[in-house]
Design an enzyme around this catalytic site. Structure first.
Site: not given
Ligand code: SAH
Length: 217
Positions: A64
């Site tokens: 993000s």
């Molecule tokens: N906080 C992270 C954001 C990553 S983007 C950062 O700053 O790096 C969101 C993440 O949520 C992705 O890695 C995606 O694979 C994960 N995601 C999507 N659906 C999910 C679910 N149902 N359970 C766990 N993770 C999930």
């Protein structure tokens, strides 16, 4: 850190992207001034680590934007004793920020590659108050509930019931809700028998792959 070639860029990021846009919580600003974001982005994007944007981290997912990390973290209102659940570990950057501010962080990611990379890096950076696992984070982490704060870092259609149920009496849930391309970031807090929902800002997240989100592409 003496000799850290990214120190100046990180300081500028905090001043120009966070303080100027209204992030006030000093603990959040300190955490963002400390965590080495460049370590959480792939080698080829390292020079962009302190840019005002999200960046690819593999598996079609993104780390993000720094400002969004700060807004979400500030909205959680963490205290040193807080127990926090994060849904969507991704790169682990947001996880590290949470671990700087809370007592214990639980984080769930659906991709085992991302989860494993983040786990190894967070361990190498010295974090000892993070537990991570692979799975559907929209179901929460029932054995560790209740949580003082829950952060969902992927876009949902609606509030996952299990997450609401795993919130402590004064708990706050911060979650992007909307459609696949555009959402609003909400803070949901328990208020007596009901819930209070505050719309914080509009935002754009990758989809939460879950019942309360969207099916896999
Ligand atoms: N906080 C992270 C954001 C990553 S983007 C950062 O700053 O790096 C969101 C993440 O949520 C992705 O890695 C995606 O694979 C994960 N995601 C999507 N659906 C999910 C679910 N149902 N359970 C766990 N993770 C999930």
């Amino acid at each position: 850190m003496y000799g850290d070639p990214y120190a100046a860029a990180r300081r500028d990021m905090v001043d120009q992207q966070l303080v100027r846009r209204g992030i006030r919580d000093l603990r959040v600003l300190d955490a963002m001034a400390k965590v080495p974001r460049q370590r959480f982005v792939p080698e080829e994007y390292r020079h962009l680590a302190y840019d005002d944007s999200a960046l690819p981290i593999g598996e079609c997912q993104t780390i993000s934007q720094p400002y969004m990390v700060a807004v979400m973290t500030e909205a959680l209102g963490l205290e040193p004793g807080s127990r926090v659940l994060e849904v969507g570990t991704g790169s682990g950057y947001q996880t590290a920020i949470l671990a700087e501010l809370a007592a214990q962080v639980y984080t769930v990611e659906r991709f085992d590659t991302l989860s494993e990379n983040a786990r190894a890096l967070l361990c190498e950076l010295g974090y000892r108050n993070i537990l991570s696992r692979v799975g559907d984070g929209s179901k929460g982490w029932p054995e560790a509930a209740p949580f003082d704060a829950i952060l969902v870092t992927a876009a949902a259609r609606e509030i996952p019931e299990e997450l609401e149920a795993q919130l402590a009496p004064q708990g706050r849930l911060v979650i992007p809700i909307g459609d696949r391309t555009l959402q609003d970031l909400y803070r949901v807090s328990r208020e007596g028998e009901g819930w209070r929902m505050e719309n914080i800002t509009s935002c754009r997240f990758v989809p939460l792959v879950a019942e309360a989100g969207w099916p896999e592409d």
